[in-house]
Design a protein around this motif. Sequence first.
Motif, PDB file in Angstrom:
ATOM      1  N   GLY A 131       0.824  -1.205   0.000  1.00 16.25           N
ATOM      2  CA  GLY A 131       0.000   0.000   0.000  1.00 16.25           C
ATOM      3  C   GLY A 131       0.851   1.244   0.000  1.00 16.25           C
ATOM      4  N   ALA A 132       0.184   2.407   0.038  1.00 18.51           N
ATOM      5  CA  ALA A 132       0.894   3.680   0.008  1.00 18.51           C
ATOM      6  C   ALA A 132       0.218   4.664   0.952  1.00 18.51           C
ATOM      7  CB  ALA A 132       0.933   4.236  -1.410  1.00 18.51           C
ATOM      8  N   LYS A 133       1.002   5.588   1.458  1.00 14.49           N
ATOM      9  CA  LYS A 133       0.493   6.639   2.333  1.00 14.49           C
ATOM     10  C   LYS A 133       1.021   7.997   1.862  1.00 14.49           C
ATOM     11  CE  LYS A 133      -1.885   4.168   5.269  1.00 14.49           C
ATOM     12  NZ  LYS A 133      -1.662   4.194   6.715  1.00 14.49           N
ATOM     13  N   ARG A 134       0.198   9.013   2.059  1.00 11.64           N
ATOM     14  CA  ARG A 134       0.577  10.376   1.659  1.00 11.64           C
ATOM     15  C   ARG A 134       0.822  11.223   2.899  1.00 11.64           C
ATOM     16  NH1 ARG A 134      -2.895  12.279  -3.012  1.00 11.64           N
ATOM     17  NH2 ARG A 134      -1.503  10.733  -3.944  1.00 11.64           N
ATOM     18  N   PHE A 135       1.966  11.899   2.894  1.00 14.70           N
ATOM     19  CA  PHE A 135       2.335  12.783   3.990  1.00 14.70           C
ATOM     20  C   PHE A 135       2.517  14.223   3.534  1.00 14.70           C
ATOM     21  CE2 PHE A 135       3.532   8.570   5.287  1.00 14.70           C
ATOM     22  CZ  PHE A 135       3.202   8.525   6.640  1.00 14.70           C
ATOM     23  N   LEU A 136       2.670  14.414   2.226  1.00 13.45           N
ATOM     24  CA  LEU A 136       2.838  15.762   1.692  1.00 13.45           C
ATOM     25  C   LEU A 136       1.479  16.389   1.445  1.00 13.45           C
ATOM     26  CD1 LEU A 136       5.692  15.181  -0.918  1.00 13.45           C
ATOM     27  CD2 LEU A 136       5.887  15.994   1.432  1.00 13.45           C
ATOM     28  N   ASN A 137       1.359  17.641   1.791  1.00 14.99           N
ATOM     29  CA  ASN A 137       0.112  18.372   1.567  1.00 14.99           C
ATOM     30  C   ASN A 137       0.127  18.931   0.160  1.00 14.99           C
ATOM     31  OD1 ASN A 137      -2.331  19.505   2.026  1.00 14.99           O
ATOM     32  ND2 ASN A 137      -1.628  21.060   3.463  1.00 14.99           N
ATOM     33  N   THR A 138       0.221  18.032  -0.833  1.00 14.15           N
ATOM     34  CA  THR A 138       0.322  18.442  -2.238  1.00 14.15           C
ATOM     35  C   THR A 138      -0.910  17.977  -2.974  1.00 14.15           C
ATOM     36  OG1 THR A 138       1.509  16.404  -2.716  1.00 14.15           O
ATOM     37  CG2 THR A 138       2.845  18.348  -2.274  1.00 14.15           C
ATOM     38  N   SER A 139      -1.991  18.696  -2.804  1.00 18.06           N
ATOM     39  CA  SER A 139      -3.230  18.345  -3.480  1.00 18.06           C
ATOM     40  C   SER A 139      -3.250  18.858  -4.901  1.00 18.06           C
ATOM     41  CB  SER A 139      -4.422  18.924  -2.714  1.00 18.06           C
ATOM     42  OG  SER A 139      -4.301  20.322  -2.587  1.00 18.06           O
ATOM     43  N   PHE A 140      -2.109  19.403  -5.359  1.00 20.47           N
ATOM     44  CA  PHE A 140      -2.098  19.986  -6.685  1.00 20.47           C
ATOM     45  C   PHE A 140      -1.208  19.180  -7.621  1.00 20.47           C
ATOM     46  CE2 PHE A 140      -1.946  23.800  -9.533  1.00 20.47           C
ATOM     47  CZ  PHE A 140      -3.284  23.761  -9.794  1.00 20.47           C
ATOM     48  N   PHE A 141      -0.993  19.688  -8.829  1.00 20.39           N
ATOM     49  CA  PHE A 141      -0.373  18.900  -9.884  1.00 20.39           C
ATOM     50  C   PHE A 141       1.077  19.301 -10.127  1.00 20.39           C
ATOM     51  CE2 PHE A 141      -4.947  19.340 -10.940  1.00 20.39           C
ATOM     52  CZ  PHE A 141      -5.309  18.037 -10.661  1.00 20.39           C
TER      53      PHE A 141
END
Length: 310
Positions: A131-141
Motif C-alpha cells: 500500500g501507500a500513504k501520503r504525507f505531503l500536503n500536495t493536493s495539486f499537480f
Amino acid sequence: MAMVLFVPQTHAASASGDEVINFAKKYLGTPYQWSGETPDGFDCSGYTYYVMENFGVDLPRGSYDQYEQGTYVSASNLQKGDLVFFSGTYKDGISHVGIYIGNGEMISSTKSSGVAIDPVFSGYWGDKYTGAKRFLNTSFFSDVSTDFWAYDEIKHLNEEGIINGLPDGSFGPNDNVSRAQVAKMAIESLNLTPSSSGQFNDVPSSHWAYEYINAAVKAGLVNGYGNGEFKPDEDITRAEIAAIVTRAFELSGNSSSYSFEDMNSSHWAYDEVYALASNSITTGYNDNTFRPNEEATRAEFSAFLYRALD
C-alpha cells in the motif's frame, strides 16, 4: 475519482513531490546500514525518515509505524512523494518503505544496492507491494506551477472535485481535452446525476464516461453525430466548448463590444462565442482571434468552466 484527504498539518508538509524527489536523489548510492538514518548510511525507514524530516514531516522511525500514519492512497492515485510500503521481505508484515518518484518507480534504501531506484509493481518488489500513504500536503499537480496562466482556475476546480489529474500526479494542462472529459466535467460542475440510459453505439457501458455522457446529452449540453456515434475520445474544439458552456449556464449576450477577426455571423457557434465574451469568460487571443476550430486544451476548458461558475 474522489478527492484525496490529507493528514493533519502536524504531520504534513507543503513541499512538492518534485522537491522531495530531487532531495532524495542526492543520496543515490549511499550504502545500506541497519538502523542508519544519516548520509553515512541508511536503512529503508531511516532513509524516508531523513528525507521527509528535511521537509518538516514528522515521521515515526520504523517502516511499520510509518505505514500506520499518513493518508491511504490507492495505487491508481499515487503521486510523487508518496511513501510506498512492502511486506514479506525479511519478515512477515510491513518490512520495507520507499518514496514514489513517478512512472511506477520508487527510490529506497535496499540491502543489495543501498539507495537505489527500482520498479514498484514488477521485479522483486512487485508481489510484495502492500500500500501507500501520503504525507505531503500536495493536493495539486506537478506540471502546473503557481505562475501558470490558469493556475487559479485549475486549482479551484481540483479542490471542488470537478477536475482530476493523471496517475503520475500531473494534470496535462496543454494536452487536448476530449469530448468525454468535457461531458464529465460539465456534469460534475452542475451537480447533475449520471445516467445509465445508453445513447450511442460507440459509448459502451464499460466506457469510463458512459454515465456522464448520457447525462450530458439528456441535459441538452452535448450532441452526438448523425450516425449514432458520440466519438467520446475525439478532441473537442473551442467552438464546441463555447456551445457547451453557453447551454450549461444559459448564457446570452451580444457582440457589440467584441470583434473577433475569425468569427462572422455565418459560423455555427457565432452566438455562443460572443455569449462567452459578453460574460467575460473569454477575451480571445492577443491578435483579436478566437480560433473556434482549434482543439481546446485542458487548461483552456478549465478556465472557461471556472469563469462560468464564478
